[in-house]
Design a protein around this motif. Structure first.
Motif, PDB file in Angstrom:
ATOM      1  N   PHE A  69       1.066  -1.237  -0.117  1.00  0.00           N
ATOM      2  CA  PHE A  69       0.023  -0.120  -0.089  1.00  0.00           C
ATOM      3  C   PHE A  69       0.664   1.337  -0.325  1.00  0.00           C
ATOM      4  O   PHE A  69       1.916   1.224   0.568  1.00  0.00           O
ATOM      5  CB  PHE A  69      -0.598   0.159   1.495  1.00  0.00           C
ATOM      6  CG  PHE A  69      -1.599   1.289   1.645  1.00  0.00           C
ATOM      7  CD1 PHE A  69      -2.895   1.511   0.935  1.00  0.00           C
ATOM      8  CD2 PHE A  69      -0.905   2.063   2.130  1.00  0.00           C
ATOM      9  CE1 PHE A  69      -3.731   3.096   0.929  1.00  0.00           C
ATOM     10  CE2 PHE A  69      -2.042   3.174   2.696  1.00  0.00           C
ATOM     11  CZ  PHE A  69      -2.951   3.541   1.592  1.00  0.00           C
ATOM     12  N   ASN A  70       0.639   2.398  -0.849  1.00  0.00           N
ATOM     13  CA  ASN A  70       1.241   3.543  -0.712  1.00  0.00           C
ATOM     14  C   ASN A  70       0.153   4.747  -1.254  1.00  0.00           C
ATOM     15  O   ASN A  70      -0.288   4.332  -2.070  1.00  0.00           O
ATOM     16  CB  ASN A  70       2.025   3.452  -1.862  1.00  0.00           C
ATOM     17  CG  ASN A  70       3.164   3.220  -1.700  1.00  0.00           C
ATOM     18  OD1 ASN A  70       4.183   3.174  -1.191  1.00  0.00           O
ATOM     19  ND2 ASN A  70       3.920   2.263  -2.454  1.00  0.00           N
ATOM     20  N   GLY A  71       0.479   5.400  -0.455  1.00  0.00           N
ATOM     21  CA  GLY A  71      -0.519   6.250  -0.696  1.00  0.00           C
ATOM     22  C   GLY A  71      -0.208   8.086   0.464  1.00  0.00           C
ATOM     23  O   GLY A  71       0.626   8.293   0.399  1.00  0.00           O
ATOM     24  N   TYR A  72      -1.271   8.261   0.624  1.00  0.00           N
ATOM     25  CA  TYR A  72      -1.336  10.294   0.956  1.00  0.00           C
ATOM     26  C   TYR A  72      -2.467   9.749   2.191  1.00  0.00           C
ATOM     27  O   TYR A  72      -3.561   9.247   2.831  1.00  0.00           O
ATOM     28  CB  TYR A  72      -1.836  11.306   0.677  1.00  0.00           C
ATOM     29  CG  TYR A  72      -0.777  12.018   1.053  1.00  0.00           C
ATOM     30  CD1 TYR A  72       0.110  13.272   0.379  1.00  0.00           C
ATOM     31  CD2 TYR A  72      -2.389  13.019   1.329  1.00  0.00           C
ATOM     32  CE1 TYR A  72       0.774  13.434   1.111  1.00  0.00           C
ATOM     33  CE2 TYR A  72      -1.288  14.293   1.520  1.00  0.00           C
ATOM     34  CZ  TYR A  72      -0.182  14.417   1.725  1.00  0.00           C
ATOM     35  OH  TYR A  72      -0.017  15.970   1.863  1.00  0.00           O
ATOM     36  N   GLN A  73      -1.515   9.940   4.021  1.00  0.00           N
ATOM     37  CA  GLN A  73      -2.459  10.425   4.703  1.00  0.00           C
ATOM     38  C   GLN A  73      -3.001  11.707   5.463  1.00  0.00           C
ATOM     39  O   GLN A  73      -2.171  12.242   5.574  1.00  0.00           O
ATOM     40  CB  GLN A  73      -1.487   9.860   6.373  1.00  0.00           C
ATOM     41  CG  GLN A  73      -2.225   9.446   7.422  1.00  0.00           C
ATOM     42  CD  GLN A  73      -1.803   9.476   8.680  1.00  0.00           C
ATOM     43  OE1 GLN A  73      -1.703   7.737   8.481  1.00  0.00           O
ATOM     44  NE2 GLN A  73      -1.462   9.779   9.622  1.00  0.00           N
ATOM     45  N   PHE A  74      -4.512  11.570   5.240  1.00  0.00           N
ATOM     46  CA  PHE A  74      -5.086  13.232   5.433  1.00  0.00           C
ATOM     47  C   PHE A  74      -4.836  13.511   6.808  1.00  0.00           C
ATOM     48  O   PHE A  74      -5.194  14.241   7.648  1.00  0.00           O
ATOM     49  CB  PHE A  74      -6.064  12.857   4.831  1.00  0.00           C
ATOM     50  CG  PHE A  74      -6.049  13.036   3.265  1.00  0.00           C
ATOM     51  CD1 PHE A  74      -5.628  14.288   2.183  1.00  0.00           C
ATOM     52  CD2 PHE A  74      -6.014  12.244   2.351  1.00  0.00           C
ATOM     53  CE1 PHE A  74      -5.046  14.160   1.334  1.00  0.00           C
ATOM     54  CE2 PHE A  74      -5.640  11.858   1.498  1.00  0.00           C
ATOM     55  CZ  PHE A  74      -5.955  13.107  -0.220  1.00  0.00           C
ATOM     56  N   HIS A  75      -5.611  11.872   7.648  1.00  0.00           N
ATOM     57  CA  HIS A  75      -6.031  12.163   9.431  1.00  0.00           C
ATOM     58  C   HIS A  75      -5.309  10.981   9.604  1.00  0.00           C
ATOM     59  O   HIS A  75      -5.887   9.553   8.673  1.00  0.00           O
ATOM     60  CB  HIS A  75      -6.985  12.701   9.357  1.00  0.00           C
ATOM     61  CG  HIS A  75      -7.624  12.755  10.307  1.00  0.00           C
ATOM     62  ND1 HIS A  75      -8.414  11.494  11.500  1.00  0.00           N
ATOM     63  CD2 HIS A  75      -7.779  13.691  11.175  1.00  0.00           C
ATOM     64  CE1 HIS A  75      -8.735  11.817  12.560  1.00  0.00           C
ATOM     65  NE2 HIS A  75      -8.015  13.478  12.657  1.00  0.00           N
ATOM     66  N   ARG A  76      -5.190  10.415  11.034  1.00  0.00           N
ATOM     67  CA  ARG A  76      -4.965   9.275  11.485  1.00  0.00           C
ATOM     68  C   ARG A  76      -6.303   7.887  10.906  1.00  0.00           C
ATOM     69  O   ARG A  76      -6.302   7.224  10.517  1.00  0.00           O
ATOM     70  CB  ARG A  76      -4.609   9.091  12.737  1.00  0.00           C
ATOM     71  CG  ARG A  76      -5.984   9.526  13.399  1.00  0.00           C
ATOM     72  CD  ARG A  76      -5.995   9.305  14.894  1.00  0.00           C
ATOM     73  NE  ARG A  76      -6.541  10.119  15.951  1.00  0.00           N
ATOM     74  CZ  ARG A  76      -8.202   9.913  15.754  1.00  0.00           C
ATOM     75  NH1 ARG A  76      -8.617   8.584  15.796  1.00  0.00           N
ATOM     76  NH2 ARG A  76      -9.105  10.087  16.590  1.00  0.00           N
ATOM     77  N   LEU A  77      -7.758   8.902  10.574  1.00  0.00           N
ATOM     78  CA  LEU A  77      -8.834   8.516  10.515  1.00  0.00           C
ATOM     79  C   LEU A  77      -9.176   7.843   9.000  1.00  0.00           C
ATOM     80  O   LEU A  77      -9.974   7.141   8.449  1.00  0.00           O
ATOM     81  CB  LEU A  77      -9.837   9.028  11.222  1.00  0.00           C
ATOM     82  CG  LEU A  77     -10.228   8.852  12.451  1.00  0.00           C
ATOM     83  CD1 LEU A  77     -10.953   9.519  12.881  1.00  0.00           C
ATOM     84  CD2 LEU A  77     -10.772   7.268  12.937  1.00  0.00           C
ATOM     85  N   PHE A  78      -7.475   8.095   8.566  1.00  0.00           N
ATOM     86  CA  PHE A  78      -8.468   8.599   6.336  1.00  0.00           C
ATOM     87  C   PHE A  78      -6.872   8.594   6.006  1.00  0.00           C
ATOM     88  O   PHE A  78      -6.335   9.559   5.588  1.00  0.00           O
ATOM     89  CB  PHE A  78      -9.066   9.747   5.949  1.00  0.00           C
ATOM     90  CG  PHE A  78      -9.159   9.758   4.665  1.00  0.00           C
ATOM     91  CD1 PHE A  78     -10.170   8.637   4.307  1.00  0.00           C
ATOM     92  CD2 PHE A  78      -9.087  10.543   3.806  1.00  0.00           C
ATOM     93  CE1 PHE A  78     -10.783   8.178   2.936  1.00  0.00           C
ATOM     94  CE2 PHE A  78      -9.344  10.928   2.492  1.00  0.00           C
ATOM     95  CZ  PHE A  78     -10.328   9.355   2.240  1.00  0.00           C
ATOM     96  N   SER A  79      -6.584   7.276   5.279  1.00  0.00           N
ATOM     97  CA  SER A  79      -5.101   7.428   4.039  1.00  0.00           C
ATOM     98  C   SER A  79      -5.703   7.281   3.265  1.00  0.00           C
ATOM     99  O   SER A  79      -6.711   5.794   3.010  1.00  0.00           O
ATOM    100  CB  SER A  79      -3.809   6.457   4.975  1.00  0.00           C
ATOM    101  OG  SER A  79      -3.488   6.819   6.275  1.00  0.00           O
ATOM    102  N   LEU A  80      -5.794   7.523   1.709  1.00  0.00           N
ATOM    103  CA  LEU A  80      -5.910   7.320   0.618  1.00  0.00           C
ATOM    104  C   LEU A  80      -4.665   6.653  -0.034  1.00  0.00           C
ATOM    105  O   LEU A  80      -4.233   7.063  -0.414  1.00  0.00           O
ATOM    106  CB  LEU A  80      -6.991   7.600  -0.106  1.00  0.00           C
ATOM    107  CG  LEU A  80      -7.584   7.475  -1.159  1.00  0.00           C
ATOM    108  CD1 LEU A  80      -8.135   6.853  -1.282  1.00  0.00           C
ATOM    109  CD2 LEU A  80      -7.911   9.016  -1.960  1.00  0.00           C
ATOM    110  N   GLY A  81      -5.300   5.621  -1.491  1.00  0.00           N
ATOM    111  CA  GLY A  81      -3.621   5.370  -1.656  1.00  0.00           C
ATOM    112  C   GLY A  81      -4.262   4.100  -2.576  1.00  0.00           C
ATOM    113  O   GLY A  81      -5.200   3.783  -2.949  1.00  0.00           O
ATOM    114  N   ALA A  82      -3.247   4.126  -3.359  1.00  0.00           N
ATOM    115  CA  ALA A  82      -2.850   2.713  -4.331  1.00  0.00           C
ATOM    116  C   ALA A  82      -2.496   1.297  -3.949  1.00  0.00           C
ATOM    117  O   ALA A  82      -1.431   1.516  -2.970  1.00  0.00           O
ATOM    118  CB  ALA A  82      -2.600   2.898  -5.506  1.00  0.00           C
ATOM    119  N   THR A  83      -3.070  -0.210  -3.572  1.00  0.00           N
ATOM    120  CA  THR A  83      -2.915  -1.436  -3.844  1.00  0.00           C
ATOM    121  C   THR A  83      -1.917  -1.947  -4.757  1.00  0.00           C
ATOM    122  O   THR A  83      -2.893  -2.487  -5.598  1.00  0.00           O
ATOM    123  CB  THR A  83      -3.784  -2.013  -2.280  1.00  0.00           C
ATOM    124  OG1 THR A  83      -4.859  -2.008  -3.394  1.00  0.00           O
ATOM    125  CG2 THR A  83      -3.408  -1.499  -1.274  1.00  0.00           C
TER     126      THR A  83
END
Length: 198
Positions: A69-83
């Protein structure tokens, strides 16, 4: 030829060695949601389990799995990325490519986590000898787990989930001329993975 599990361990070792250079990008405070948004990466290795109802009773199929998983953490409750990953099913090797969401519920050292991956499993790495043709299909994998901060800007992960993967296998009929059998697979398996976050 390397076994699938040996390949998984080799990939995990390679990623762990390269992740030390990226550890400076993410601090433990970022994992707790106390700093600005930043890059987050995860590597998970484990098995997919399914009851084997077609063979002997009380048996189960298991297949190795690897997820990056590589992504961007906007908040500890929400990280969005590609797997991206590798799933070594008995019938076919599937390489899922998906959009992934990750989240950590608490700011403590040990915290529950959640995740959802949804996308498409390709079969371009699958062996297609003897005129066997494999085709992938859609995939979804929700998970729940635990994260343990480990210092040195890393965290250990453990999660359980349920993975659904569609695939199709087409092979020629031995006694027929230009005749083929198409088998549609719907893999529905419990996923159990260990990994780390950097």
């Amino acid at each position: 030829m390397k076994t699938p599990f040996t390949m998984l361990l080799s990939l995990l070792l390679m990623v762990s060695l390269t992740s030390s250079a990226q550890n400076n990008q993410v601090a433990n405070s970022t994992f707790n949601g106390t700093t600005a948004s930043s890059y987050v990466g995860m590597v998970e290795v484990g098995y997919l389990y399914q009851d084997n109802k077609n063979n002997a009773p009380n048996t189960a199929d298991s297949s190795p799995t690897l997820i990056l998983f590589n992504g961007y953490q906007f908040h500890r409750l929400f990280s969005l990325g590609a797997t991206v990953g590798l799933d070594f099913y008995n019938q076919v090797l599937v390489s899922p490519v998906a959009l992934g969401i990750r989240g950590t519920l608490l700011t403590t050292r040990v915290s529950p986590t959640f995740g959802v991956d949804a996308g498409y499993g390709t079969t371009f790495l699958s062996d297609e000898s003897d005129n066997i043709k494999n085709k992938g299909g859609w995939m979804v994998n929700p998970t729940l787990g635990m994260r343990v901060l480990a210092g040195n800007n890393t965290a250990f992960l453990f999660n359980l989930g349920y993975k659904i993967q569609r695939a199709t296998t087409t092979e020629p009929v031995p006694w027929g001329n230009n005749m083929f059998i198409t088998e549609k697979h719907s893999f529905k398996r419990l996923s159990a993975r260990l990994g780390f976050m950097f």
